[in-house]
Enzyme design. Structure first.
Site, PDB file in Angstrom:
ATOM      1  N   SER A  38      -2.414  -2.635   9.147  1.00  0.00           N
ATOM      2  CA  SER A  38      -1.483  -3.734   9.378  1.00  0.00           C
ATOM      3  C   SER A  38      -1.984  -5.018   8.735  1.00  0.00           C
ATOM      4  CB  SER A  38      -1.293  -3.965  10.886  1.00  0.00           C
ATOM      5  OG  SER A  38      -0.642  -2.864  11.479  1.00  0.00           O
TER       6      SER A  38
ATOM      7  N   ASP B 132      -5.979   8.995  18.301  1.00  0.00           N
ATOM      8  CA  ASP B 132      -6.744   8.004  17.541  1.00  0.00           C
ATOM      9  C   ASP B 132      -8.016   7.636  18.325  1.00  0.00           C
ATOM     10  OD1 ASP B 132      -7.130   6.297  15.360  1.00  0.00           O
ATOM     11  OD2 ASP B 132      -5.852   4.717  16.170  1.00  0.00           O
TER      12      ASP B 132
END
Length: 278
Positions: A210, A82
């Site tokens: 999230s 990432d």
């Protein structure tokens, strides 16, 4: 099962209209939580880490565990790096065995982002590795000086040109999400997402998953997102399990946290529509 590339997994997701969860991991328990959840749902999954997490879990310790878990899994599992900003970190990742990497050039000018992304794409492709890049900027991350990234929405008009000029395989888009815990309810620009989807063929990536609502996830996947990044929700699930069982010893606490994280991953994979798609 053989180790999968992220491109293989996302190609199917894009063709069949579902999303695939990407979960950053920092230890064996998080890796187990993600892979076991995916196996129980018969779902593909993507696991990985990020440059900011390397002080906690260096490549030498974490990557072999992720690769071995992916190879042993009963479902397709890809291993991805990432947000990464440094060239030497990306080269280390390529040597370590990642099937795909993300170069984040959003803290640079657009032209520098294009130039550096194109250079990294050439190297990655020569090694059989896919490249994710970001156009615009998803807020919430901070640099070494503590400066927080500001939100810059992805311009649909420039998306196709960016991919053509860089050679990137996956495009992370900014449509109103943010990394970390939301301080206010996010308002996602779904029409912008659909405009981007209409002009590019590459799989689209949603960062800052999230804290989004179930409807947010459904709408973004319907709007063209193929990969959904989630980290904070998973680690918060583990933290809550420990807080709710303060009497637990270390080994019991590890198991409690892993099971809580596994449930969090299971909920996300089911919501993204990837259950039964392996």
């Amino acid at each position: 099962m053989a180790l999968y590339k992220m491109g293989e997994i996302l190609a199917d997701a894009q063709a069949r209209g579902y999303g695939v969860g990407f979960f950053n991991t920092i230890n064996l328990e998080m890796i187990r939580a993600c892979v076991e959840a995916a196996e129980e749902l018969n779902s593909p999954v993507i696991i990985g880490t990020a440059e900011a997490l390397l002080p906690i879990a260096p490549f030498d310790w974490l990557v072999p565990a992720m690769l071995e878990a992916a190879r042993r899994a009963k479902v397709p599992v890809a291993v991805h790096l990432d947000h990464t900003y440094r060239f030497d970190t990306l080269m280390q990742a390529l040597r370590s065995g990642f099937g795909s990497i993300m170069y984040d050039g959003t803290r640079e000018s657009l032209e520098d982002n294009v130039c550096h992304s194109a250079e990294i794409a050439r190297i990655a492709h020569a090694m059989g590795v896919g490249l994710e890049c970001e156009l615009g900027s998803v807020a919430g991350l901070t640099d070494e000086a503590g400066n927080e990234d500001k939100m810059v929405y992805t311009d649909p008009a420039g998306a196709a040109s960016f991919l053509e000029r860089t050679g990137a395989d996956f495009l992370a888009v900014s449509i109103g999400t943010a990394h970390g815990v939301y301080k206010a309810k996010p308002c996602l620009d779904i029409p912008r997402l659909k405009q981007i989807r209409a002009v590019v063929d590459a799989p689209l990536v949603l960062h800052g998953g999230s804290g989004l609502s179930d409807d947010d996830f459904r709408n973004t996947i319907k709007g063209g997102i193929a990969k959904v990044n989630v980290f904070t929700d998973v680690i918060l699930a583990g933290k809550r399990a420990l807080a709710e069982n303060p009497e637990a010893g270390y080994t019991d606490g590890v198991c409690l946290a892993r099971e809580a994280m596994k449930r969090a991953v299971t909920e996300k994979l089911d919501l993204f529509g990837s259950a039964g798609k392996a």
